[in-house]
Each structure stands twice: as structure tokens, then as C-alpha cells.
Design a protein around this motif. Structure first.
Motif, PDB file in Angstrom:
ATOM      1  N   ILE A  13      12.617 -19.546 124.243  1.00 40.28           N
ATOM      2  CA  ILE A  13      12.315 -18.838 123.170  1.00 40.28           C
ATOM      3  C   ILE A  13      10.956 -18.902 122.300  1.00 40.28           C
ATOM      4  CG2 ILE A  13      14.575 -19.246 122.148  1.00 40.28           C
ATOM      5  CD1 ILE A  13      13.856 -21.702 120.780  1.00 40.28           C
ATOM      6  N   CYS A  14      10.085 -19.565 123.163  1.00 44.55           N
ATOM      7  CA  CYS A  14       8.700 -19.987 122.632  1.00 44.55           C
ATOM      8  C   CYS A  14       7.441 -18.732 123.123  1.00 44.55           C
ATOM      9  CB  CYS A  14       8.148 -21.260 122.880  1.00 44.55           C
ATOM     10  SG  CYS A  14       9.069 -22.620 121.972  1.00 44.55           S
ATOM     11  N   ASP A  15       6.858 -18.519 122.065  1.00 48.91           N
ATOM     12  CA  ASP A  15       5.565 -17.450 122.612  1.00 48.91           C
ATOM     13  C   ASP A  15       4.727 -18.292 123.083  1.00 48.91           C
ATOM     14  OD1 ASP A  15       7.228 -14.924 121.777  1.00 48.91           O
ATOM     15  OD2 ASP A  15       7.029 -15.895 119.773  1.00 48.91           O
ATOM     16  N   ARG A  16       4.507 -19.640 122.494  1.00 53.08           N
ATOM     17  CA  ARG A  16       3.429 -20.435 122.774  1.00 53.08           C
ATOM     18  C   ARG A  16       3.762 -21.785 122.663  1.00 53.08           C
ATOM     19  NH1 ARG A  16      -0.009 -19.893 118.116  1.00 53.08           N
ATOM     20  NH2 ARG A  16      -1.014 -21.830 118.083  1.00 53.08           N
ATOM     21  N   ALA A  17       2.988 -22.547 122.949  1.00 57.00           N
ATOM     22  CA  ALA A  17       3.384 -24.095 123.088  1.00 57.00           C
ATOM     23  C   ALA A  17       1.889 -24.927 122.620  1.00 57.00           C
ATOM     24  CB  ALA A  17       3.886 -24.733 124.326  1.00 57.00           C
ATOM     25  N   ILE A  21       8.934 -25.139 115.915  1.00 62.54           N
ATOM     26  CA  ILE A  21       9.944 -26.177 116.318  1.00 62.54           C
ATOM     27  C   ILE A  21       9.262 -26.960 117.122  1.00 62.54           C
ATOM     28  CG2 ILE A  21      11.784 -24.143 116.295  1.00 62.54           C
ATOM     29  CD1 ILE A  21      11.841 -23.963 119.152  1.00 62.54           C
ATOM     30  N   SER A  22       9.798 -28.209 116.992  1.00 68.62           N
ATOM     31  CA  SER A  22       9.480 -29.413 117.712  1.00 68.62           C
ATOM     32  C   SER A  22      10.696 -29.510 118.640  1.00 68.62           C
ATOM     33  CB  SER A  22       9.400 -30.572 117.106  1.00 68.62           C
ATOM     34  OG  SER A  22      10.202 -31.242 116.589  1.00 68.62           O
ATOM     35  N   THR A  23      10.597 -29.928 119.891  1.00 68.34           N
ATOM     36  CA  THR A  23      11.726 -30.034 120.951  1.00 68.34           C
ATOM     37  C   THR A  23      11.120 -30.888 121.951  1.00 68.34           C
ATOM     38  OG1 THR A  23      13.291 -29.026 122.464  1.00 68.34           O
ATOM     39  CG2 THR A  23      10.919 -27.858 122.242  1.00 68.34           C
ATOM     40  N   HIS A  24      12.101 -31.662 122.543  1.00 67.57           N
ATOM     41  CA  HIS A  24      11.844 -32.457 123.727  1.00 67.57           C
ATOM     42  C   HIS A  24      12.621 -31.631 125.075  1.00 67.57           C
ATOM     43  CE1 HIS A  24      11.840 -35.944 121.125  1.00 67.57           C
ATOM     44  NE2 HIS A  24      10.864 -36.182 121.987  1.00 67.57           N
ATOM     45  N   ILE A  25      13.151 -30.614 124.841  1.00 66.67           N
ATOM     46  CA  ILE A  25      13.971 -29.703 125.875  1.00 66.67           C
ATOM     47  C   ILE A  25      12.953 -28.739 126.417  1.00 66.67           C
ATOM     48  CG2 ILE A  25      15.949 -28.253 126.349  1.00 66.67           C
ATOM     49  CD1 ILE A  25      17.219 -29.635 123.766  1.00 66.67           C
ATOM     50  N   LEU A  26      12.387 -28.904 127.459  1.00 69.51           N
ATOM     51  CA  LEU A  26      11.328 -28.105 128.032  1.00 69.51           C
ATOM     52  C   LEU A  26      11.830 -26.863 128.304  1.00 69.51           C
ATOM     53  CD1 LEU A  26       9.358 -30.553 130.041  1.00 69.51           C
ATOM     54  CD2 LEU A  26       8.936 -29.720 127.979  1.00 69.51           C
ATOM     55  N   GLU A  27      12.993 -26.697 128.745  1.00 67.17           N
ATOM     56  CA  GLU A  27      13.617 -24.996 129.040  1.00 67.17           C
ATOM     57  C   GLU A  27      13.669 -24.374 127.735  1.00 67.17           C
ATOM     58  OE1 GLU A  27      18.372 -25.324 128.415  1.00 67.17           O
ATOM     59  OE2 GLU A  27      17.806 -26.938 129.937  1.00 67.17           O
ATOM     60  N   GLU A  28      13.528 -24.915 126.548  1.00 73.98           N
ATOM     61  CA  GLU A  28      13.349 -24.077 125.323  1.00 73.98           C
ATOM     62  C   GLU A  28      12.059 -23.206 125.260  1.00 73.98           C
ATOM     63  OE1 GLU A  28      14.694 -26.310 121.994  1.00 73.98           O
ATOM     64  OE2 GLU A  28      16.702 -26.046 122.333  1.00 73.98           O
ATOM     65  N   VAL A  29      11.137 -24.020 125.760  1.00 68.90           N
ATOM     66  CA  VAL A  29       9.691 -23.467 125.830  1.00 68.90           C
ATOM     67  C   VAL A  29       9.853 -22.022 126.600  1.00 68.90           C
ATOM     68  CG1 VAL A  29       7.325 -23.684 126.395  1.00 68.90           C
ATOM     69  CG2 VAL A  29       8.545 -25.530 125.931  1.00 68.90           C
ATOM     70  N   ASN A  30      10.280 -21.895 127.650  1.00 70.60           N
ATOM     71  CA  ASN A  30      10.466 -20.671 128.429  1.00 70.60           C
ATOM     72  C   ASN A  30      11.627 -19.730 127.644  1.00 70.60           C
ATOM     73  OD1 ASN A  30       8.483 -20.528 130.451  1.00 70.60           O
ATOM     74  ND2 ASN A  30       9.818 -21.939 131.584  1.00 70.60           N
ATOM     75  N   GLN A  40      26.452 -23.880 121.718  1.00 70.16           N
ATOM     76  CA  GLN A  40      25.949 -24.106 120.617  1.00 70.16           C
ATOM     77  C   GLN A  40      23.990 -23.944 120.568  1.00 70.16           C
ATOM     78  OE1 GLN A  40      27.274 -27.862 119.087  1.00 70.16           O
ATOM     79  NE2 GLN A  40      29.100 -26.867 118.090  1.00 70.16           N
ATOM     80  N   LYS A  41      23.615 -24.333 121.499  1.00 71.18           N
ATOM     81  CA  LYS A  41      22.397 -24.311 121.966  1.00 71.18           C
ATOM     82  C   LYS A  41      21.837 -22.768 122.113  1.00 71.18           C
ATOM     83  CE  LYS A  41      21.480 -28.761 123.743  1.00 71.18           C
ATOM     84  NZ  LYS A  41      20.582 -29.586 124.939  1.00 71.18           N
ATOM     85  N   HIS A  42      22.717 -22.115 122.933  1.00 68.62           N
ATOM     86  CA  HIS A  42      22.441 -20.550 123.079  1.00 68.62           C
ATOM     87  C   HIS A  42      22.515 -19.751 121.714  1.00 68.62           C
ATOM     88  CE1 HIS A  42      22.617 -16.770 125.148  1.00 68.62           C
ATOM     89  NE2 HIS A  42      23.449 -16.628 124.285  1.00 68.62           N
ATOM     90  N   GLU A  43      23.496 -20.153 120.825  1.00 71.31           N
ATOM     91  CA  GLU A  43      23.605 -19.402 119.685  1.00 71.31           C
ATOM     92  C   GLU A  43      22.419 -19.782 118.669  1.00 71.31           C
ATOM     93  OE1 GLU A  43      27.174 -20.934 118.006  1.00 71.31           O
ATOM     94  OE2 GLU A  43      28.368 -20.003 119.475  1.00 71.31           O
ATOM     95  N   VAL A  44      21.887 -20.935 118.734  1.00 71.30           N
ATOM     96  CA  VAL A  44      20.904 -21.262 117.659  1.00 71.30           C
ATOM     97  C   VAL A  44      19.455 -20.486 118.401  1.00 71.30           C
ATOM     98  CG1 VAL A  44      19.285 -23.392 116.849  1.00 71.30           C
ATOM     99  CG2 VAL A  44      21.746 -23.525 116.949  1.00 71.30           C
ATOM    100  N   ASP A  50      12.464 -29.316 113.304  1.00 72.94           N
ATOM    101  CA  ASP A  50      12.294 -30.736 113.914  1.00 72.94           C
ATOM    102  C   ASP A  50      13.680 -30.717 114.727  1.00 72.94           C
ATOM    103  OD1 ASP A  50      11.383 -32.857 115.141  1.00 72.94           O
ATOM    104  OD2 ASP A  50      10.724 -33.906 113.085  1.00 72.94           O
ATOM    105  N   GLU A  51      13.521 -30.462 116.073  1.00 73.73           N
ATOM    106  CA  GLU A  51      14.443 -30.521 117.232  1.00 73.73           C
ATOM    107  C   GLU A  51      15.838 -29.807 116.685  1.00 73.73           C
ATOM    108  OE1 GLU A  51      14.204 -31.894 120.049  1.00 73.73           O
ATOM    109  OE2 GLU A  51      12.611 -33.215 119.707  1.00 73.73           O
ATOM    110  N   PRO A  52      15.673 -28.328 116.456  1.00 71.35           N
ATOM    111  CA  PRO A  52      16.796 -27.965 115.817  1.00 71.35           C
ATOM    112  C   PRO A  52      18.263 -27.701 116.706  1.00 71.35           C
ATOM    113  CG  PRO A  52      15.044 -26.435 116.728  1.00 71.35           C
ATOM    114  CD  PRO A  52      14.670 -27.569 116.904  1.00 71.35           C
ATOM    115  N   THR A  53      17.954 -27.991 118.090  1.00 71.39           N
ATOM    116  CA  THR A  53      19.333 -28.019 118.913  1.00 71.39           C
ATOM    117  C   THR A  53      19.788 -29.226 119.602  1.00 71.39           C
ATOM    118  OG1 THR A  53      17.930 -27.718 120.902  1.00 71.39           O
ATOM    119  CG2 THR A  53      18.479 -25.510 119.875  1.00 71.39           C
TER     120      THR A  53
END
Length: 321
Positions: free
Chosen positions: A201-205, A190-199, A170-174, A160-163
Motif C-alpha cells: 500500500i505504500c508509495d514511499r517509505a 502509517i507506521s508498521t512492522h509488517i514489511l509486506e505492507e510497504v509493497n 481484516q488486514k486486506h480490508e484495511v 500507528d500500526e493500523p493492522t
């Protein structure tokens, strides 16, 4: 191969309030699934049900084919969970807290020592291992929570919001760590509010809003729903050429042209599902327009996110998934 996590018709009610409303999705091995939604959408509640901390009001959750409610101990052994806020015993040092987690997991001797050391290294906690958790920054506390989640090398991770609270490095490392673990065939939610993380690290949303699922697909599919998907932006050298806007509007697959006079820029909007880059570049060449920049937009996730999480009802949501 069966999914690592299967969420089937899942609902959760708190009195008259429905926090999660009949949602369905799964998470496969080797996949990073981004679980998105506005505040109060039901993300954390769903994660608590998947990990067995809350009982559903309806539906079923299976982890590695096992029912979470009927086989709680077996399913919890397979999951590494980083909850919201990453609770820990604040008076313990980082090493003592991870030792406590290792003890609970049943590790002893050299195996215990190696697992603690590996978790410290992966979460990059070496500089704070002897400090009490309460004295750490929000970012370091988050990484302590991450370390306890991965200490037993689980095949499934729910975070839940790992970064949250991490600085850019630190975000890059995680994110690198999450991608590395997915390559080891782990299933990661992973849940996230950071939409850039979707592109990133995520395969699907999966997106939920007001407890309902409104999107399930790839980041590319999500971007393609953007009004700016395949839009072409042209920045001209000097002023805007005479009649440039009219000539661009006349192209067959162009839906609109937005003029930004002060920036000597035109944004050319395609019709739905159209690709206009070829037509636009040919026109620029044929007209001998002098330009400083021409680029094609892939789309804006924040625009799509705002639009689909403010839809009125389930019929609209179904049209998007």
C-alpha cells in the motif's frame, strides 16, 4: 502545492535520552507514506508530535502549512489519528463511543448519524455495534480506533500500526480502505512492522533507527538495495549438471553463485547494479540444461531493513538516503 505534512529538523529529548534526532521528511496529498523502524526507534514519538500530543524539543512540524504548536486546534481538525493501542472508553458500546467522538467533533442531527454510519461501514463494524468496546477482540478494538479516526473524513491520516491484531482478511480490508482514501487525495502516514505492507500500500517509505532517519525513498528503491535484487534462482530437473556452477560464475556480471545441492538449485548473484537474467537464460538454453524453475528476485525487504537499521552512525545512514 505544499506538502500536507512537513517535518523539519525534528527532535525530541526525554532528559538525557534523545528519542528523535533531527529528522526531516514530508507527506504529500494522495500519498501513503510507510514509517518504519525497529521497536524504540522513535516512530510513535514522532507521530505524537505530528498530531500535537507531544511538544518537540527542537525543529518544526507544519500541517497544511500551519505550525502544529502555534495553531493546534486548526491542525488537529485536519488530522485523523489512530494512536498506539487505540484507547477508547471500554464500557461504551461501539455506537455510543463513535457518537461520543461525533459529539466532540461538533456534528449534530442527520450529519452526525450519517458520519457514524459511514465510519461503521468502512471499518466493517456492523456485527459489534451494540457490544461494549472492552468485550471486543484486539482486532475489533483496532477497527473501532480506525472508525473514530476517519469519522470526520479528514484530509490527513496518521495511523500507528493500523493492522495490528487483525486477521488476514481484516488486514486486506484495511489496506483496501487505506488505498481508497489515498486515491481521494488524502495524505496518509502509517507506521508498521509488517514489511509486506510497504509493497502492498505504500508509495514511499521512511525508515528511522535510534531516532535518526536512515532511508527515504520508494519501495522499489528499498528493494534494489537488497543483496538479492536481480538474483536469478535456477532449480534443475534431476541433479545439478556438471560444471553448471563454474559456467555461471564465468559470466561477466555474476558476482557469486550459491549452491543448494539438496534442492538441485543454484542462486546466481549479480554484481552491484547489474541485471543478469538475459545472460543466465541464454546460458541455460545454450547448454540445454533441463530446469523446473527459473526466476528473478526483486529483493528482500527484511534483509535490507535489518542491515540499514543496525548501521553504526549517521555517515553510513546518509549514504543510503
Amino acid at each position: 502545492m505544499k506538502p500536507a505534512i512537513t517535518v523539519d529538523s525534528l527532535s525530541k529529548k526525554f532528559g538525557a535520552f534523545t528519542a528523535v534526532d533531527n529528522i526531516n521528511f514530508d507527506v504529500n496529498r494522495g500519498e501513503v507514506l510507510g514509517f518504519l523502524g525497529p521497536n524504540g526507534a522513535g516512530k510513535s514519538t514522532t507521530m505524537k508530535m505530528i498530531t500535537g500530543f507531544l511538544a518537540p524539543s527542537g525543529g518544526q512540524i507544519r500541517v497544511d502549512g500551519m505550525d502544529v504548536m502555534k495553531q493546534p486546534m486548526q491542525t488537529k481538525q485536519l488530522i485523523g489519528y489512530l494512536p498506539e493501542g487505540a484507547p477508547a472508553y471500554g464500557d461504551m458500546t461501539v455506537t455510543a463511543f463513535l457518537g461520543f467522538i461525533a459529539d466532540i467533533r461538533g456534528y449534530r442531527g442527520s450529519d452526525r448519524k450519517e458520519r457514524i454510519q459511514t465510519a461503521i461501514e468502512k471499518a466493517n463494524l456492523g456485527s459489534v455495534i451494540h457490544k461494549p468496546v472492552d468485550t471486543l477482540s484486539k482486532g475489533f478494538k483496532r477497527r473501532v480506533g480506525l472508525a473514530q479516526a476517519i469519522l470526520h473524513d479528514p484530509p490527513i491520516l496518521v495511523m500507528d500500526e493500523p493492522t495490528d491484531g487483525l486477521d488476514p482478511n481484516q488486514k486486506h480490508e484495511v489496506r483496501e480502505l487505506i488505498s481508497e482514501m489515498a486515491q481521494q487525495d488524502k495524505a496518509i502516514l502509517i507506521s508498521t512492522h509488517i514489511l509486506e505492507e510497504v509493497n502492498a500500500i505504500c508509495d514511499r517509505a521512511v525508515i528511522i533507527s535510534h531516532g535518526r532517519l536512515v532511508f527515504d525513498g520508494t519501495p522499489a528503491k528499498l528493494e534494489a538495495m537488497s543483496r538479492l535484487h536481480n538474483a536469478v534462482t535456477i532449480t534443475f530437473a534431476g541433479g545439478l549438471p556438471d560444471a553448471a556452477e563454474q559456467r555461471l560464475r564465468a559470466l561477466s556480471d555474476v558476482a557469486d553463485v550459491v549452491c543448494e545441492q539438496a534442492l538441485n538449485r543454484l542462486r546466481v548473484m549479480p554484481g552491484e547494479g547489474m541485471s543478469i537474467a538475459g545472460q543466465v537464460t541464454r546460458l541455460v538454453r545454450d547448454e540445454s540444461w533441463e530446469i523446473d524453475e527459473l526466476y528473478v528476485a526483486s529483493g528482500q525487504l527484511d534483509e535490507v531493513f535489518r542491515r540499514i537499521t543496525t548501521l553504526g552512525g549517521p555517515a553510513d545512514a546518509g549514504d543510503l538516503s
